[in-house]
Design a protein around this motif. Structure first.
Motif, PDB file in Angstrom:
ATOM      1  N   ASN A  19       0.855  -1.180   0.000  1.00 27.68           N
ATOM      2  CA  ASN A  19       0.000   0.000   0.000  1.00 27.68           C
ATOM      3  C   ASN A  19       0.890   1.228   0.000  1.00 27.68           C
ATOM      4  OD1 ASN A  19      -2.943  -0.730   0.379  1.00 27.68           O
ATOM      5  ND2 ASN A  19      -1.954  -1.993   1.936  1.00 27.68           N
ATOM      6  N   MET A  22      -0.439   4.748   0.344  1.00 25.82           N
ATOM      7  CA  MET A  22      -1.030   5.054   1.635  1.00 25.82           C
ATOM      8  C   MET A  22       0.038   5.125   2.728  1.00 25.82           C
ATOM      9  SD  MET A  22      -4.379   3.258   3.127  1.00 25.82           S
ATOM     10  CE  MET A  22      -5.540   4.043   2.059  1.00 25.82           C
ATOM     11  N   ASN A 190      -5.364   9.298  13.571  1.00 24.99           N
ATOM     12  CA  ASN A 190      -6.410   9.394  12.574  1.00 24.99           C
ATOM     13  C   ASN A 190      -5.939   8.898  11.211  1.00 24.99           C
ATOM     14  OD1 ASN A 190      -8.958  10.023  12.025  1.00 24.99           O
ATOM     15  ND2 ASN A 190      -8.593  12.176  11.597  1.00 24.99           N
ATOM     16  N   THR A 191      -4.736   9.327  10.835  1.00 23.15           N
ATOM     17  CA  THR A 191      -4.192   8.906   9.552  1.00 23.15           C
ATOM     18  C   THR A 191      -4.017   7.391   9.527  1.00 23.15           C
ATOM     19  OG1 THR A 191      -3.010  10.989   9.442  1.00 23.15           O
ATOM     20  CG2 THR A 191      -2.318   9.268   7.928  1.00 23.15           C
ATOM     21  N   ARG A 193      -5.584   5.269  11.318  1.00 21.22           N
ATOM     22  CA  ARG A 193      -6.892   4.628  11.341  1.00 21.22           C
ATOM     23  C   ARG A 193      -7.473   4.571   9.926  1.00 21.22           C
ATOM     24  NH1 ARG A 193     -10.608   4.155  15.398  1.00 21.22           N
ATOM     25  NH2 ARG A 193      -9.736   5.836  16.641  1.00 21.22           N
ATOM     26  N   LEU A 194      -7.328   5.656   9.203  1.00 27.26           N
ATOM     27  CA  LEU A 194      -7.835   5.665   7.830  1.00 27.26           C
ATOM     28  C   LEU A 194      -7.114   4.622   6.988  1.00 27.26           C
ATOM     29  CD1 LEU A 194      -8.282   9.478   7.103  1.00 27.26           C
ATOM     30  CD2 LEU A 194     -10.048   7.761   7.395  1.00 27.26           C
ATOM     31  N   ALA A 195      -5.793   4.508   7.213  1.00 32.92           N
ATOM     32  CA  ALA A 195      -5.029   3.533   6.442  1.00 32.92           C
ATOM     33  C   ALA A 195      -5.476   2.110   6.780  1.00 32.92           C
ATOM     34  CB  ALA A 195      -3.538   3.707   6.686  1.00 32.92           C
ATOM     35  N   LEU A 197      -8.453   1.304   7.995  1.00 27.77           N
ATOM     36  CA  LEU A 197      -9.828   1.184   7.537  1.00 27.77           C
ATOM     37  C   LEU A 197      -9.873   0.666   6.104  1.00 27.77           C
ATOM     38  CD1 LEU A 197     -12.626   1.851   8.666  1.00 27.77           C
ATOM     39  CD2 LEU A 197     -12.531   4.035   7.507  1.00 27.77           C
ATOM     40  N   ALA A 198      -8.924   1.158   5.293  1.00 27.07           N
ATOM     41  CA  ALA A 198      -8.895   0.750   3.898  1.00 27.07           C
ATOM     42  C   ALA A 198      -8.512  -0.720   3.768  1.00 27.07           C
ATOM     43  CB  ALA A 198      -7.924   1.623   3.112  1.00 27.07           C
ATOM     44  N   ASP A 201     -10.987  -5.363   4.919  1.00 28.86           N
ATOM     45  CA  ASP A 201     -11.232  -6.654   4.276  1.00 28.86           C
ATOM     46  C   ASP A 201     -10.152  -7.661   4.644  1.00 28.86           C
ATOM     47  OD1 ASP A 201     -13.335  -5.516   3.106  1.00 28.86           O
ATOM     48  OD2 ASP A 201     -12.517  -5.494   1.064  1.00 28.86           O
ATOM     49  N   GLU A 202      -8.916  -7.160   4.605  1.00 33.29           N
ATOM     50  CA  GLU A 202      -7.787  -8.042   4.891  1.00 33.29           C
ATOM     51  C   GLU A 202      -7.922  -8.626   6.297  1.00 33.29           C
ATOM     52  OE1 GLU A 202      -4.226  -6.147   3.709  1.00 33.29           O
ATOM     53  OE2 GLU A 202      -2.941  -7.526   4.834  1.00 33.29           O
ATOM     54  N   GLU A 204     -10.651  -8.951   8.029  1.00 29.74           N
ATOM     55  CA  GLU A 204     -11.793  -9.853   8.038  1.00 29.74           C
ATOM     56  C   GLU A 204     -11.395 -11.244   7.522  1.00 29.74           C
ATOM     57  OE1 GLU A 204     -14.545  -9.425   9.236  1.00 29.74           O
ATOM     58  OE2 GLU A 204     -15.762 -11.065   8.424  1.00 29.74           O
TER      59      GLU A 204
ATOM     60  N   LEU B 122      -7.660 -11.822  -1.087  1.00 29.48           N
ATOM     61  CA  LEU B 122      -7.037 -10.524  -0.858  1.00 29.48           C
ATOM     62  C   LEU B 122      -6.613  -9.931  -2.198  1.00 29.48           C
ATOM     63  CD1 LEU B 122      -4.978 -11.290   2.314  1.00 29.48           C
ATOM     64  CD2 LEU B 122      -6.824  -9.648   2.083  1.00 29.48           C
ATOM     65  N   ARG B 124      -4.672  -7.632  -3.104  1.00 31.70           N
ATOM     66  CA  ARG B 124      -3.298  -7.190  -3.327  1.00 31.70           C
ATOM     67  C   ARG B 124      -2.284  -8.318  -3.207  1.00 31.70           C
ATOM     68  NH1 ARG B 124      -2.362  -1.771  -3.065  1.00 31.70           N
ATOM     69  NH2 ARG B 124      -4.213  -0.497  -2.813  1.00 31.70           N
TER      70      ARG B 124
ATOM     71  N   MET C  22     -15.376   8.163   9.059  1.00 33.34           N
ATOM     72  CA  MET C  22     -14.314   8.718   8.242  1.00 33.34           C
ATOM     73  C   MET C  22     -14.528  10.215   8.007  1.00 33.34           C
ATOM     74  SD  MET C  22     -12.913   6.985   4.843  1.00 33.34           S
ATOM     75  CE  MET C  22     -11.983   5.700   5.623  1.00 33.34           C
ATOM     76  N   LEU C 194      -7.140   9.726   1.588  1.00 30.81           N
ATOM     77  CA  LEU C 194      -7.331   8.436   2.248  1.00 30.81           C
ATOM     78  C   LEU C 194      -8.812   8.096   2.315  1.00 30.81           C
ATOM     79  CD1 LEU C 194      -4.725   8.576   5.157  1.00 30.81           C
ATOM     80  CD2 LEU C 194      -4.686   7.150   3.135  1.00 30.81           C
ATOM     81  N   LEU C 197      -9.852   7.054  -1.089  1.00 37.10           N
ATOM     82  CA  LEU C 197      -9.251   5.759  -1.398  1.00 37.10           C
ATOM     83  C   LEU C 197     -10.115   4.621  -0.886  1.00 37.10           C
ATOM     84  CD1 LEU C 197      -6.614   4.823  -2.721  1.00 37.10           C
ATOM     85  CD2 LEU C 197      -5.627   4.624  -0.463  1.00 37.10           C
ATOM     86  N   ALA C 198     -10.667   4.831   0.319  1.00 35.74           N
ATOM     87  CA  ALA C 198     -11.503   3.788   0.912  1.00 35.74           C
ATOM     88  C   ALA C 198     -12.792   3.613   0.129  1.00 35.74           C
ATOM     89  CB  ALA C 198     -11.804   4.128   2.366  1.00 35.74           C
TER      90      ALA C 198
END
Ligand SMILES: Nc1ncnc2c1ncn2[C@@H]1O[C@H](COP(=O)(O)OP(=O)(O)OP(=O)(O)O)[C@@H](O)[C@H]1O
Ligand SMILES: Nc1ncnc2c1ncn2[C@@H]1O[C@H](COP(=O)(O)OP(=O)(O)OP(=O)(O)O)[C@@H](O)[C@H]1O
Ligand SMILES: [Mg+2]
Ligand SMILES: [Mg+2]
Lengths: 294, 259, 294, 259
Positions: A19, A22, A190-191, A193-195, A197-198, A201-202, A204, B122, B124, C22, C194, C197-198
């Motif tokens: 990433n 990011m 915060n930054t 967390r956003l990273a 958040l994206a 899925d991984e 999960e 995944l 990526r 977000m 960010l 991006l999400a």
């Protein structure tokens, strides 16, 4: 355990680069925030040193009778030196006083009035420099009761004013530093967390294929630590490049001496590294936690 | 989609319910999966399973069939504790799934190989990395990972695609990647949710053959599917769900057109 | 067109709340950054006002011969006033000069030496206050050539030093403001990027179902503008709450007058709103562009 | 999976190629889809389509079959300009897809209804919103959206699930949502990539019936599928791909087991 560590570090490294956009964004944010923090830390340190310098200038001056015997003056001097809060006691003779007065007038561009004088009207004096400006009142009172002392200039008012100002400035500096620290904390967490958040899925998917919490958490935490470390190093690099002008500025403005500068540089390095690593680590820990708790 | 309750299943579940006995009788083969009186109502009020009783003995090969929305995926989610039952108990390989403490959940999931209906790859990571991932995150030593991954990739026919990303795969290749990941850690129970939905009949058959072979080695297989041809041809045990209830449970069933 | 606008605004609003976490994170970042920007803007304005105040204090003092006729003094005064860069010219008589000297000594806690004097040794003088300190040298030279002028104190050095310091401070202030502005720009754009991006999937799907670029872009841009607006308003609210202490601080420290304060408040409000809206809008525009270009 | 090149398709594509004529002859029915000598090689070097020539006249109903990885989805991606051909030309509804300026692409996609193999639903929008979305983002007036959406949701049988999020749907319900979205703007061409992969046979048949009915109204349908039963039963035109080549193109084909 070692395998776990190796795995986590490898995953963290991969996660960082996969990433890249990011991660670099997060690192850049981290760097900027650390520069901000370091800047304020340096200003605060400068302010403290400057204030100390100002406070050390506080002195009680006792004008002595013209007939005071040298022995008594010396005895008084020694007694004063034994007082707590007194840093030094200097004897200034009548001639010295006049010389200094002339210098001061000259420096201020004032007329040299002393040349119109027939005799030296100034008194010899004892200048008591204080380590702790709060004892000024007490010293003044004690000196007033001395026989050989003609008069003591009342500086209590001045001392109070200096102390008020320096205390306010100290507090203001601390408050600003804390506020900046909180801003940095918030922005960085915060930054991160956003990273994270994206990449929900991984996380999960890891949970679904049976990864234990540790296996999910630590790669992220290491990745955060890595971002923090990188940010710290870049910040220190930038500060290193700017070290000379910063040092000159501190010396000119706040009278910080080169010796103090060294320990300040060490402090700043520690703060930047600790803040970077700490924020990165804690930030990702908090961010991942949200997903693990479900 | 009429309600055809086969007498066999009705009686058995009734007996179980009367005796209130989730554990097998001595002498009965050990049940790898056992649902007792399970009801699942989602937070939005939709009830996906009603009073489901089901026992799958070790080594069984079970097809889970039923119309879209019947509750097949929900049943599977209960087994891997992706959802919790609203009522009733779920046992998998001796673990009381619903009451399992949170930190024991990974242990449960590692005993199972799961093929998700939506693959859950995944994006990526390459095919190889996706499959290896399931081993890595469960702490398998590095040197054992590579050979195991290569073996299952060959098994599902993805050796040539090993270094592609999921977005560079066809739908069927993605599905085979998901299957490879479910097989890679030699699970004792394989749960597959519609593992052939995106496959052409030929590869679908190959995958089924693969599952059958694995089953012959003693691995229990539970497979939700709409593939009537396969179900009917194999004459294995068929559990049919309809509107959340088990309406049929036959040891050598077929795919009926009202499933 | 109107339908498009309504659609975009509705989507922006939905987008904001559907990713509430977000969006609020982005808004909070925006707010903090705007507070930072506003804080530095205010400091910079204060610094400028303070420097102007200092510079206005620069004056050229010409001591006059004791025998200078009042008429000539007045003529000189008027000629000086006509010079560009001169703000005011005050005549200080010999008596006034002595009185002021006494005051100064007293204020500095120095001995009052004037009581030992027989006659007033000080001269009457013309004090030329400058609007533009850079003309000091020229004025000094002109005064030196006047017949009635006894001497002019050489302040060129002092003026140069003041100008150097104030120029450095002005430049430093501007540089710091620009740097802070860049930091704010980067952090805000980064945060928005960010957040976008999400939601890359969402953009991808919009493109695939045949949404034109405008339909994809504008809801995001409005959402960014919304984040910016909200951040600005919160910032202005915070500044409003802190207006009194800030005003007092500016007055005490930088001698900013209440009148100037009003225009400063207006400036800050404009800067905060413009920066918030601008950053939000441009940030999301840039962030979305990445996806639309593919 | 042997290479069986049916003579019909071979001759036709050869003729086309010799004449270098992508546009239909006067009198021929207008071709809604026309691929001429198309080759697609992905950046990683994998060639998914080779020298493909294909014309689908208006009103046709075409099944696109072939084994997993044969290039079906790739062909569809070329039609909607999700990918560009490495070589050759692609015409859809008169638009030269490969040479279409970027800003014209939405126009192309709005003429087509697309069902994606992986659904591509927005996870944070309900079923109704997902379907309405396709209308909203193309500028349909608000008052016309609601009735249109309700109509297609009823058509695919999702009226009861209208307010659920995709994560709260079964796999089949997600697929039907994707189909509903493809139908909602009354497209003149419907392209469906494996639209029945996750559906039970009954609903699969209903969806096919739906597509047939829509086809009878003059809408062209291109459907990639592995559903042998449906293909064989309907006896519609079948285009078979294998390793990127068209190996069969029959006006009334069946699903062969080597597809
Ligand atoms: N998270 C959820 N929240 C609310 N309702 C849900 C949720 N998940 C599933 N449902 C509903 O529960 C019912 C059963 O869903 P499930 O996914 O178990 O069906 P399925 O048998 O797997 O169907 P398919 O064959 O289409 O995959 C469906 O009607 C679905 O709408
Ligand atoms: N973006 C991509 N980059 C590289 N290779 C790709 C990409 N997309 C597809 N491929 C490869 O091209 C081949 C054809 O893929 P395609 O998706 O068209 O197959 P398909 O016929 O739709 O198969 P399925 O029935 O399994 O969905 C596959 O071997 C796949 O690995
Ligand atoms: Mg399902
Ligand atoms: Mg495909």
């Amino acid at each position: 355990m070692l395998r776990f560590l190796a795995f986590s570090l490898r995953r963290a490294w991969q996660g960082f680069w996969r990433n890249a956009l990011m991660s670099l964004a997060a690192t850049a944010t981290m760097t900027l925030m650390l520069v901000l923090l370091a800047g304020f830390w340096i200003l605060q340190a400068g302010l403290l040193a400057g204030l100390e310098f100002v406070e050390q200038k506080v002195e009680v001056v006792a004008d002595l009778r013209d007939d005071a015997p040298a022995a008594e003056i010396d005895a008084l001097r020694r007694r004063l030196l034994a007082e707590p809060g007194v840093r030094s006691v200097d004897y200034v003779s009548k001639e010295e006083a006049l010389a200094r007065f002339r210098e001061r007038l000259a420096a201020q561009g004032e007329e040299d009035l002393t040349r119109y004088l027939d005799e030296n009207p100034l008194r010899a004096s004892l200048e008591v420099k204080l380590a702790d400006p709060r004892v000024a009142g007490e010293i003044t009172d004690r000196l007033r009761n001395e026989r050989i002392v003609e008069s003591v200039i009342d500086i209590e008012n001045l001392v109070d004013r200096v102390l008020t100002v320096t205390n306010i400035l100290r507090m203001a500096g601390a408050v600003v530093l804390v506020v900046v620290g909180l801003i940095v904390l918030f922005i960085v967490v915060n930054t991160i967390r956003l990273a994270v958040l994206a990449r929900a899925d991984e996380i999960e998917i890891m949970r679904l294929v049976g990864a234990s919490d540790a296996f999910i958490r630590w790669p992220f935490v290491f990745e955060g630590a890595f971002v923090g470390l990188l940010g710290s190093l870049v910040t220190l690099g930038l500060l290193g490049l700017a070290a000379e002008p910063i040092g000159r500025f501190l010396f000119d403005f706040f009278r910080i001496l080169p010796l103090q500068l060294g320990s300040l540089a060490r402090d700043v390095a520690i703060v930047v590294l600790a803040a970077g690593l700490g924020l990165g680590t804690v930030g990702s820990w908090i961010s991942v936690r949200t997903y693990l708790l479900r | 989609m009429t309600m055809t309750i086969s007498p066999g299943s009705g009686v058995r579940s009734l007996k179980d319910r009367l005796l209130g006995r989730p554990l097998p009788l001595p002498g009965e083969p050990r049940a790898v999966v056992r649902l007792h009186d399970v009801t699942k109502t989602y937070p939005n009020g939709r009830t996906a399973l009603r009073d489901v009783d089901l026992a799958i003995p070790e080594g069984d090969f079970v097809f889970l069939v039923g119309p879209s929305g019947a509750g097949k995926s929900t049943l599977i989610k209960l087994l891997i504790r992706d959802e919790l039952p609203s009522h009733g108990s779920v046992f998998v390989d001796g673990l009381d799934v619903a009451r399992l403490p949170r930190r024991e959940v990974p242990k449960l999931r590692r005993r199972i190989g799961i093929v998700f209906q939506d693959f859950k790859l995944l994006p990526r990571k390459t095919v190889r990395e996706n499959v290896a991932f399931a081993l890595e995150v469960t702490g398998t030593p590095g040197r054992r990972i590579r050979p195991a991954v290569d073996r299952v990739l060959a098994l599902v026919g993805l050796t040539n695609q090993a270094d592609q990303l999921p977005s560079q795969l066809s739908g069927g290749e993605q599905q085979r990647t998901a299957i490879a990941r479910a097989l890679v850690h030699d699970p004792r129970l394989i749960i597959a949710d519609e593992p052939t939905g995106n496959l052409d009949p030929l590869i679908a058959w190959e995958i089924i053959q693969l599952l059958l072979r694995i089953n012959e080695l003693g691995v229990t297989v539970l497979m939700a599917t709409h593939n009537a041809e396969v179900v009917t041809a194999l004459r294995r045990r068929v559990v049919a769900l309809e509107e959340g209830r088990i309406v049929r449970d036959e040891p050598r069933g077929a795919y009926h057109h009202d499933d």
